[in-house]
Design an enzyme around this catalytic site. Structure first.
Site, mmCIF file in Angstrom:
data_model
loop_
_atom_site.group_PDB
_atom_site.id
_atom_site.type_symbol
_atom_site.label_atom_id
_atom_site.label_comp_id
_atom_site.label_asym_id
_atom_site.label_seq_id
_atom_site.Cartn_x
_atom_site.Cartn_y
_atom_site.Cartn_z
ATOM 1 N N THR A 201 0.850 -1.195 0.000
ATOM 2 C CA THR A 201 0.000 0.000 0.000
ATOM 3 C C THR A 201 0.880 1.237 0.000
ATOM 4 O OG1 THR A 201 -1.803 -1.005 1.212
ATOM 5 C CG2 THR A 201 -1.497 1.334 1.578
ATOM 6 N N VAL B 22 -12.856 -4.758 3.417
ATOM 7 C CA VAL B 22 -12.221 -3.437 3.438
ATOM 8 C C VAL B 22 -11.143 -3.468 4.519
ATOM 9 C CG1 VAL B 22 -12.599 -1.011 4.029
ATOM 10 C CG2 VAL B 22 -14.242 -2.199 2.575
ATOM 11 N N GLY B 23 -9.991 -2.929 4.195
ATOM 12 C CA GLY B 23 -8.887 -2.930 5.154
ATOM 13 C C GLY B 23 -8.793 -1.618 5.919
ATOM 14 N N ASP B 24 -7.604 -1.358 6.414
ATOM 15 C CA ASP B 24 -7.374 -0.156 7.218
ATOM 16 C C ASP B 24 -7.199 1.107 6.376
ATOM 17 O OD1 ASP B 24 -4.969 -1.405 6.256
ATOM 18 O OD2 ASP B 24 -3.821 0.029 7.453
ATOM 19 N N THR C 81 0.900 0.359 6.797
ATOM 20 C CA THR C 81 0.904 -0.587 5.696
ATOM 21 C C THR C 81 0.961 -1.986 6.298
ATOM 22 O OG1 THR C 81 2.082 -1.270 3.698
ATOM 23 C CG2 THR C 81 3.428 -0.386 5.468
ATOM 24 N N GLY C 82 0.517 -2.970 5.530
ATOM 25 C CA GLY C 82 0.533 -4.337 6.036
ATOM 26 C C GLY C 82 -0.863 -4.855 6.306
ATOM 27 N N GLY D 27 -4.180 -5.066 7.342
ATOM 28 C CA GLY D 27 -5.095 -4.041 7.809
ATOM 29 C C GLY D 27 -5.887 -4.414 9.045
HETATM 30 C C1 SD4 Z 1 -4.992 -3.625 3.732
HETATM 31 N N1 SD4 Z 1 -3.157 -2.361 4.600
HETATM 32 O O1 SD4 Z 1 -5.908 -3.580 2.929
HETATM 33 C C2 SD4 Z 1 -3.745 -2.875 3.415
HETATM 34 C C3 SD4 Z 1 -2.919 -3.850 2.680
HETATM 35 C C4 SD4 Z 1 -1.566 -3.497 2.337
HETATM 36 O O2 SD4 Z 1 0.389 -2.431 2.723
HETATM 37 O O3 SD4 Z 1 -1.091 -3.943 1.396
HETATM 38 N N2 SD4 Z 1 -0.875 -2.718 3.068
HETATM 39 O O4 SD4 Z 1 -5.006 -4.329 4.740
#
Ligand code: SD4
Length: 321
Positions: free
Chosen positions: A183, A212-214, A234-235, A237
């Site tokens: 992200t 839906v993520g963060d 990031t990461g 969510g």
């Molecule tokens: C999510 N945080 O949708 C995002 C995913 C992601 O780097 O790739 N974050 O959870």
């Protein structure tokens, strides 16, 4: 009497100093005090920063630079977790989440948006053209089309092939591989001291349809407090949402932590509260009003890009593991 007080006070200074210093309050790893400055997540942050920098260096507004910066990543088909070229969900649909926030705390967001290449710009329109903060799904698409955005196919050949390969096993687990999390979150401080940020993603690859993520959630994926600083995540969510991560980082900066220390404390909070944290990546990036920045993550490997008058570099974040 006065002398005794002074002596007592000065005896306490080293202890206070070392306590504050161990909190990172003096920004040991945040060596800059400068503006304008822009920071963003992962290697692709460098190209995003470049676009943001063009606005900042011309005395532009931080929130404008944030939008312009992440649009570069959204349009890049080689980035498989943002915008055009993002990997689809388990049903083969590319669904996008994004948000934006300015120095006053004003914000806009879209989630579960399909067919529009620049969700961050739709989020900006939500912020500026509606009385709301967040639009999702069909409603977000309808609004985007009304605002003149084009309906496009966002599933590239490369992403379709990756989905085909995933379908062979089709493990319906909403798990983010630690290598699959890029992200873009971008934070800026402009020449006039205004802050702004944006965050945009296609989310976890092969997620459940509707997940839906963060990233579009103000306070989780992004938070900007123009008086204090800004943070993005990031990461995985789900871990960030459960701890309202970006707001936590900004709150820790408000309490006196340096950006790097605030990010570390937020990661430690996740580790203390969520027993499965070792299976996932979460990274936080933060920037304060002085132009000091820092990051911290769970797994090694999180990188972030920094651009200021003197700096143009990619750094590796420290990690918990
Ligand atoms: C999510 N945080 O949708 C995002 C995913 C992601 O780097 O790739 N974050 O959870």
């Amino acid at each position: 009497m006065l002398r005794r007080h002074l002596l007592k006070l000065s005896a306490g200074v080293p202890a206070v100093f070392s306590a504050l210093s161990s909190l990172g309050a003096f920004g040991r790893q945040d060596e800059t005090t400068r503006r304008p400055i822009v920071v963003s997540t992962w290697d692709h942050g460098q190209a995003a920063n470049e676009a943001a920098w063009k606005i900042l260096v011309n005395n532009g507004r931080a929130v404008d630079s944030a939008e312009a910066g992440v649009r570069v990543t959204e349009a890049d088909p080689s980035v498989s977790t943002v915008g055009f070229g993002g990997f689809p969900d388990r049903d083969g649909k590319v669904t996008l989440d994004a948000c934006i926030q300015d120095e006053t705390g004003n914000c806009g967001s879209v989630a579960f948006l399909q067919h529009v290449k620049h969700p961050v710009s739709v989020a900006r329109k939500v912020m500026e053209e509606t009385p709301h903060v967040m639009l999702v799904g069909e409603g977000a698409l309808q609004f985007a089309l009304e605002q003149g955005f084009k309906k496009e196919n966002l599933l590239t050949e490369k992403a379709r092939k990756a989905w085909d390969a995933w379908l062979e096993k089709a493990e319906y687990k909403p798990v983010i591989n630690i290598e699959n999390h890029d992200t873009i979150g971008l934070l800026a401080l402009d020449a006039q001291g205004r802050m702004g940020g944006a965050c945009t993603t296609s989310g976890a690859a092969f997620k459940m349809h509707g997940r839906v993520g963060d990233s579009p959630l103000i306070g989780a994926g992004l938070f900007v407090d123009g008086e204090v600083g800004a943070a993005c995540a990031t990461g995985m969510g789900e871990l960030v949402i459960k701890t309202v991560g970006s707001h936590l980082v900004v709150e820790l900066m408000y309490q006196g932590h340096s950006p790097r220390s605030a990010c570390e404390q937020a990661v430690r909070r996740i580790a203390a509260k969520l027993p499965d944290y070792k299976d996932f990546q979460v990274g936080f990036l933060a920037l304060n009003r002085k132009g000091q920045y820092g990051a911290f993550c769970i797994q090694p490997g999180f990188t972030y890009a920094v651009r200021s008058g003197e700096l143009n570099r990619l750094s590796r974040s420290d990690s918990l593991l």
